[in-house]
Design an enzyme around this catalytic site. Structure first.
Site, PDB file in Angstrom:
ATOM      1  N   ILE A 157       0.824  -1.227   0.000  1.00  0.00           N
ATOM      2  CA  ILE A 157       0.000   0.000   0.000  1.00  0.00           C
ATOM      3  C   ILE A 157       0.853   1.271   0.000  1.00  0.00           C
ATOM      4  CG2 ILE A 157      -0.273   0.226   2.532  1.00  0.00           C
ATOM      5  CD1 ILE A 157      -3.302   0.892   1.831  1.00  0.00           C
ATOM      6  N   THR A 158       2.098   1.172   0.458  1.00  0.00           N
ATOM      7  CA  THR A 158       2.968   2.362   0.455  1.00  0.00           C
ATOM      8  C   THR A 158       3.578   2.620  -0.928  1.00  0.00           C
ATOM      9  OG1 THR A 158       4.788   0.969   1.198  1.00  0.00           O
ATOM     10  CG2 THR A 158       3.605   2.202   2.908  1.00  0.00           C
ATOM     11  N   ASP A 165       4.774  -8.822   6.584  1.00  0.00           N
ATOM     12  CA  ASP A 165       5.821  -8.893   5.568  1.00  0.00           C
ATOM     13  C   ASP A 165       5.596 -10.143   4.727  1.00  0.00           C
ATOM     14  OD1 ASP A 165       8.464  -9.233   4.275  1.00  0.00           O
ATOM     15  OD2 ASP A 165       9.085  -7.660   5.656  1.00  0.00           O
ATOM     16  N   LEU A 222       0.038  -6.497  -4.103  1.00  0.00           N
ATOM     17  CA  LEU A 222       0.852  -5.574  -4.906  1.00  0.00           C
ATOM     18  C   LEU A 222       2.295  -5.512  -4.411  1.00  0.00           C
ATOM     19  CD1 LEU A 222      -1.629  -2.565  -5.276  1.00  0.00           C
ATOM     20  CD2 LEU A 222      -1.565  -4.729  -6.510  1.00  0.00           C
ATOM     21  N   SER A 256       3.070  -9.130 -14.434  1.00  0.00           N
ATOM     22  CA  SER A 256       3.766  -8.066 -15.165  1.00  0.00           C
ATOM     23  C   SER A 256       4.067  -8.428 -16.616  1.00  0.00           C
ATOM     24  CB  SER A 256       5.089  -7.802 -14.441  1.00  0.00           C
ATOM     25  OG  SER A 256       5.952  -7.049 -15.252  1.00  0.00           O
ATOM     26  N   GLU A 263       6.701  -7.766 -17.888  1.00  0.00           N
ATOM     27  CA  GLU A 263       8.107  -8.177 -17.866  1.00  0.00           C
ATOM     28  C   GLU A 263       8.209  -9.701 -18.078  1.00  0.00           C
ATOM     29  OE1 GLU A 263      10.655  -6.056 -17.743  1.00  0.00           O
ATOM     30  OE2 GLU A 263      12.325  -7.382 -17.293  1.00  0.00           O
ATOM     31  N   TYR A 313      13.794 -10.695 -11.861  1.00  0.00           N
ATOM     32  CA  TYR A 313      12.459 -10.175 -11.508  1.00  0.00           C
ATOM     33  C   TYR A 313      11.390 -10.821 -12.401  1.00  0.00           C
ATOM     34  CZ  TYR A 313       8.480  -6.931 -11.599  1.00  0.00           C
ATOM     35  OH  TYR A 313       7.220  -6.394 -11.585  1.00  0.00           O
ATOM     36  N   HIS A 344       3.008   1.123 -15.949  1.00  0.00           N
ATOM     37  CA  HIS A 344       2.116   2.246 -15.660  1.00  0.00           C
ATOM     38  C   HIS A 344       2.806   3.177 -14.679  1.00  0.00           C
ATOM     39  CE1 HIS A 344       1.055  -1.393 -13.452  1.00  0.00           C
ATOM     40  NE2 HIS A 344       0.904  -0.612 -12.408  1.00  0.00           N
TER      41      HIS A 344
HETATM   42  P1  NAP Z   1       6.396  -0.100  -5.829  1.00  0.00           P
HETATM   43  O1  NAP Z   1       6.037   1.353  -5.915  1.00  0.00           O
HETATM   44  O2  NAP Z   1       7.823  -0.506  -5.879  1.00  0.00           O
HETATM   45  O3  NAP Z   1       5.748  -0.683  -4.480  1.00  0.00           O
HETATM   46  C1  NAP Z   1       6.100  -1.945  -3.988  1.00  0.00           C
HETATM   47  C2  NAP Z   1       5.448  -2.132  -2.627  1.00  0.00           C
HETATM   48  O4  NAP Z   1       5.793  -3.428  -2.119  1.00  0.00           O
HETATM   49  C3  NAP Z   1       5.902  -1.122  -1.556  1.00  0.00           C
HETATM   50  O5  NAP Z   1       4.778  -0.755  -0.784  1.00  0.00           O
HETATM   51  C4  NAP Z   1       6.886  -1.936  -0.720  1.00  0.00           C
HETATM   52  O6  NAP Z   1       6.990  -1.494   0.614  1.00  0.00           O
HETATM   53  C5  NAP Z   1       6.189  -3.295  -0.752  1.00  0.00           C
HETATM   54  N1  NAP Z   1       7.048  -4.420  -0.375  1.00  0.00           N
HETATM   55  C6  NAP Z   1       8.234  -4.766  -0.919  1.00  0.00           C
HETATM   56  N2  NAP Z   1       8.716  -5.870  -0.321  1.00  0.00           N
HETATM   57  C7  NAP Z   1       7.810  -6.231   0.635  1.00  0.00           C
HETATM   58  C8  NAP Z   1       7.737  -7.281   1.582  1.00  0.00           C
HETATM   59  N3  NAP Z   1       8.696  -8.202   1.691  1.00  0.00           N
HETATM   60  N4  NAP Z   1       6.659  -7.343   2.393  1.00  0.00           N
HETATM   61  C9  NAP Z   1       5.686  -6.420   2.300  1.00  0.00           C
HETATM   62  N5  NAP Z   1       5.693  -5.382   1.432  1.00  0.00           N
HETATM   63  C10 NAP Z   1       6.750  -5.296   0.604  1.00  0.00           C
HETATM   64  O7  NAP Z   1       5.635  -0.923  -6.999  1.00  0.00           O
HETATM   65  P2  NAP Z   1       4.375  -0.497  -7.894  1.00  0.00           P
HETATM   66  O8  NAP Z   1       4.864   0.178  -9.119  1.00  0.00           O
HETATM   67  O9  NAP Z   1       3.345   0.130  -7.046  1.00  0.00           O
HETATM   68  O10 NAP Z   1       3.888  -1.942  -8.372  1.00  0.00           O
HETATM   69  C11 NAP Z   1       2.961  -2.690  -7.602  1.00  0.00           C
HETATM   70  C12 NAP Z   1       3.038  -4.153  -8.010  1.00  0.00           C
HETATM   71  O11 NAP Z   1       2.731  -4.285  -9.393  1.00  0.00           O
HETATM   72  C13 NAP Z   1       4.412  -4.798  -7.840  1.00  0.00           C
HETATM   73  O12 NAP Z   1       4.206  -6.148  -7.503  1.00  0.00           O
HETATM   74  C14 NAP Z   1       5.027  -4.706  -9.220  1.00  0.00           C
HETATM   75  O13 NAP Z   1       6.010  -5.703  -9.388  1.00  0.00           O
HETATM   76  C15 NAP Z   1       3.805  -4.926 -10.076  1.00  0.00           C
HETATM   77  N6  NAP Z   1       3.825  -4.321 -11.411  1.00  0.00           N
HETATM   78  C16 NAP Z   1       4.070  -2.996 -11.541  1.00  0.00           C
HETATM   79  C17 NAP Z   1       4.012  -2.420 -12.796  1.00  0.00           C
HETATM   80  C18 NAP Z   1       4.282  -0.951 -12.998  1.00  0.00           C
HETATM   81  O14 NAP Z   1       4.512  -0.552 -14.141  1.00  0.00           O
HETATM   82  N7  NAP Z   1       4.207  -0.139 -11.958  1.00  0.00           N
HETATM   83  C19 NAP Z   1       3.692  -3.214 -13.918  1.00  0.00           C
HETATM   84  C20 NAP Z   1       3.419  -4.561 -13.727  1.00  0.00           C
HETATM   85  C21 NAP Z   1       3.475  -5.110 -12.461  1.00  0.00           C
HETATM   86  P3  NAP Z   1       8.051  -0.340   1.034  1.00  0.00           P
HETATM   87  O15 NAP Z   1       7.351   0.951   0.727  1.00  0.00           O
HETATM   88  O16 NAP Z   1       8.237  -0.603   2.477  1.00  0.00           O
HETATM   89  O17 NAP Z   1       9.284  -0.540   0.201  1.00  0.00           O
HETATM   90  N1  GDD Z   2      15.366   2.492 -14.569  1.00  0.00           N
HETATM   91  C1  GDD Z   2      16.017   2.939 -15.654  1.00  0.00           C
HETATM   92  N2  GDD Z   2      16.995   3.893 -15.484  1.00  0.00           N
HETATM   93  N3  GDD Z   2      15.698   2.437 -16.857  1.00  0.00           N
HETATM   94  C2  GDD Z   2      16.359   2.932 -17.937  1.00  0.00           C
HETATM   95  C3  GDD Z   2      17.341   3.919 -17.833  1.00  0.00           C
HETATM   96  C4  GDD Z   2      17.676   4.411 -16.542  1.00  0.00           C
HETATM   97  O1  GDD Z   2      18.541   5.272 -16.386  1.00  0.00           O
HETATM   98  N4  GDD Z   2      17.786   4.214 -19.084  1.00  0.00           N
HETATM   99  C5  GDD Z   2      17.093   3.437 -19.937  1.00  0.00           C
HETATM  100  N5  GDD Z   2      16.240   2.654 -19.239  1.00  0.00           N
HETATM  101  C6  GDD Z   2      15.357   1.628 -19.820  1.00  0.00           C
HETATM  102  C7  GDD Z   2      15.518   0.243 -19.178  1.00  0.00           C
HETATM  103  O2  GDD Z   2      16.657  -0.428 -19.718  1.00  0.00           O
HETATM  104  C8  GDD Z   2      14.194  -0.397 -19.585  1.00  0.00           C
HETATM  105  O3  GDD Z   2      14.298  -0.950 -20.875  1.00  0.00           O
HETATM  106  C9  GDD Z   2      13.212   0.776 -19.638  1.00  0.00           C
HETATM  107  O4  GDD Z   2      14.003   1.978 -19.584  1.00  0.00           O
HETATM  108  C10 GDD Z   2      12.194   0.819 -18.512  1.00  0.00           C
HETATM  109  O5  GDD Z   2      12.859   0.654 -17.291  1.00  0.00           O
HETATM  110  P1  GDD Z   2      12.102   0.889 -15.886  1.00  0.00           P
HETATM  111  O6  GDD Z   2      11.429   2.208 -15.881  1.00  0.00           O
HETATM  112  O7  GDD Z   2      13.109   0.622 -14.808  1.00  0.00           O
HETATM  113  O8  GDD Z   2      10.923  -0.179 -15.900  1.00  0.00           O
HETATM  114  P2  GDD Z   2      10.875  -1.718 -16.323  1.00  0.00           P
HETATM  115  O9  GDD Z   2      10.127  -1.796 -17.620  1.00  0.00           O
HETATM  116  O10 GDD Z   2      12.192  -2.377 -16.244  1.00  0.00           O
HETATM  117  O11 GDD Z   2       9.989  -2.346 -15.148  1.00  0.00           O
HETATM  118  C11 GDD Z   2       8.772  -1.713 -14.740  1.00  0.00           C
HETATM  119  O12 GDD Z   2       7.716  -2.205 -15.512  1.00  0.00           O
HETATM  120  C12 GDD Z   2       7.438  -3.606 -15.353  1.00  0.00           C
HETATM  121  C13 GDD Z   2       6.273  -3.943 -16.289  1.00  0.00           C
HETATM  122  O13 GDD Z   2       6.749  -4.175 -17.583  1.00  0.00           O
HETATM  123  C14 GDD Z   2       8.589  -2.006 -13.253  1.00  0.00           C
HETATM  124  O14 GDD Z   2       7.498  -1.256 -12.762  1.00  0.00           O
HETATM  125  C15 GDD Z   2       8.292  -3.470 -13.006  1.00  0.00           C
HETATM  126  O15 GDD Z   2       7.946  -3.665 -11.630  1.00  0.00           O
HETATM  127  C16 GDD Z   2       7.102  -3.871 -13.900  1.00  0.00           C
HETATM  128  O16 GDD Z   2       6.760  -5.213 -13.705  1.00  0.00           O
END
Ligand code: NAP
Ligand code: GDD
Length: 324
Positions: free
Chosen positions: A11-12, A58, A80, A125, A127, A149, A179
């Site tokens: 949630i954080t 946790d 999440l 994801s 990914e 991951y 997103h």
């Molecule tokens: P985020 O901002 O990194 O948030 C991750 C959350 O997980 C934080 O609240 C973190 O707590 C908590 N957490 C990490 N390890 C934990 C543990 N061992 N026990 C309990 N809580 C824990 O990620 P997000 O972008 O909101 O994404 C939410 C979920 O969707 C994740 O599972 C991510 O992999 C997945 N996802 C994200 C995207 C995207 O583009 N954002 C896309 C596809 C899937 P702390 O605040 O304490 O660190």
């Molecule tokens: N982080 C980061 N930093 N990425 C970079 C940079 C940099 O300086 N320069 C280029 N990139 C490129 C990475 O190599 C990658 O191809 C792309 O930008 C996106 O990187 P991130 O924003 O770190 O996201 P992600 O796609 O690897 O992962 C996110 O999206 C996934 C869904 O497809 C995360 O939110 C994952 O948790 C999530 O599952």
């Protein structure tokens, strides 16, 4: 009628905070699981903190999960929580697996033990598609993860499917493409760019160091995507869904738009830095969200350019406030 109760792990985080807002608006009682840390990190939920029930737990500790479920008896669980930063999953592959893969089993099993009737959402994801074998990617596209991951998320996906098939539980895996939002963590590329642009525009930095500019992602707005999570759990039959915009853009395009929004040319500021290159890259992601549109009635509301503008504007505001 008594309000529905939902438990959100993570949630954080970015999505947790938007989902909590969304569910509160729907009249839910929202229980948020937070893990202990030496400094409080409620930045993203402080504006709604008085409306939430925050509990300590946790994903690495199954007993804590069982206690929370027994005490609060949610109707819906949204998992999440994860080690969600792809880059960190190479230097910390085992920790990533413990949290992002086995953490899902711990929570699913806790649900099975306490009340298998609880509906369960797993944050899967794009990914998982990694080195894509089909364009665009849909629910039936085979996975080919390219990072520890991504591998962990594939496990989380299949264990969610397996608990549905083994125990008849209402478990759903939402395969969400990237997103973003002004609440995105600063290390993710979109936020790194929008924050960097704001700092450069306001005279605090002179360059922005990035890795691979050619990687392409299907970027949507996190606020739109949490609605899809909820819709999935309202279906009679649990199924898995791809959530995406159906558009893809490169990191370079994101830079171009973000810098041009403040009247700058990204080529004058972006410096390629090998430290941000990945050992194995995901070159192209583009999702096909037709199933979600047809079955859930879901579609994204925010365009790519609106997203970039929203993030740059928010960071300009933030950096200005920090300078005061
Ligand atoms: P985020 O901002 O990194 O948030 C991750 C959350 O997980 C934080 O609240 C973190 O707590 C908590 N957490 C990490 N390890 C934990 C543990 N061992 N026990 C309990 N809580 C824990 O990620 P997000 O972008 O909101 O994404 C939410 C979920 O969707 C994740 O599972 C991510 O992999 C997945 N996802 C994200 C995207 C995207 O583009 N954002 C896309 C596809 C899937 P702390 O605040 O304490 O660190
Ligand atoms: N982080 C980061 N930093 N990425 C970079 C940079 C940099 O300086 N320069 C280029 N990139 C490129 C990475 O190599 C990658 O191809 C792309 O930008 C996106 O990187 P991130 O924003 O770190 O996201 P992600 O796609 O690897 O992962 C996110 O999206 C996934 C869904 O497809 C995360 O939110 C994952 O948790 C999530 O599952």
């Amino acid at each position: 009628m008594a309000p529905k109760r939902a438990l959100i792990t993570g949630i954080t985080g970015q999505d947790g905070s938007y989902l909590a807002e969304f569910l509160l608006e729907k009249g839910y009682e929202v229980i948020g699981m937070v893990r202990r840390s030496s400094t409080v990190n409620f930045e993203r939920i402080k504006h709604i903190q008085d409306k939430l029930t925050l509990v300590s737990g946790d994903l690495l500790d199954e007993v804590s999960l069982i206690h929370i479920l027994r005490e609060h008896r949610p109707h819906e669980v949204y998992n999440l929580a994860a080690q969600s930063f792809v880059q960190t999953s190479w230097p910390q592959p085992v920790f990533t697996g413990e949290t992002t893969a086995l953490g899902v089993t711990r929570l699913l099993d806790a649900v099975r033990i306490v009340d298998p009737g609880i509906r369960f959402y797993q944050a899967s994801s794009s990914e998982m598609f990694g080195k894509v074998v089909e364009v665009p990617q849909k629910e039936t596209t085979p996975f080919y993860p390219r990072s520890p991951y991504g591998v962990a998320k594939v496990y989380g996906h299949w264990i969610t499917v397996n608990y549905r098939e083994s125990y008849g539980m209402h478990t759903t895996s939402g395969i969400l493409f990237n997103h973003e939002s002004p609440r995105r963590g600063l290390e993710f590329v979109t936020r790194k760019i929008s924050h960097g642009v704001a700092r450069i525009k306001l005279g605090l930095d002179e360059e922005l160091r990035l890795g691979n500019l050619e990687a392409r992602r299907d970027w949507g707005f996190a606020g739109d995507y949490v609605e899809a999570m909820w819709l999935m759990l309202q279906q009679d039959q649990p199924e898995d869904y791809v959530i995406a915009t159906g558009e893809t853009h490169s990191v370079r395009e994101f830079c171009e738009l973000a810098f041009s929004y403040v009247g700058l040319d990204y080529r004058d500021y972006v410096v390629i830095d090998q430290r941000f290159m990945r050992p194995a890259e995901v070159d192209l992601l583009i999702g096909d969200p037709s199933k979600a549109r047809q079955k859930l009635g879901w579609q994204p509301r925010t365009s790519f350019s609106e997203l970039v503008q929203m993030m740059v504007e928010a960071d300009l505001q933030l950096v200005k406030e920090q300078m005061r």
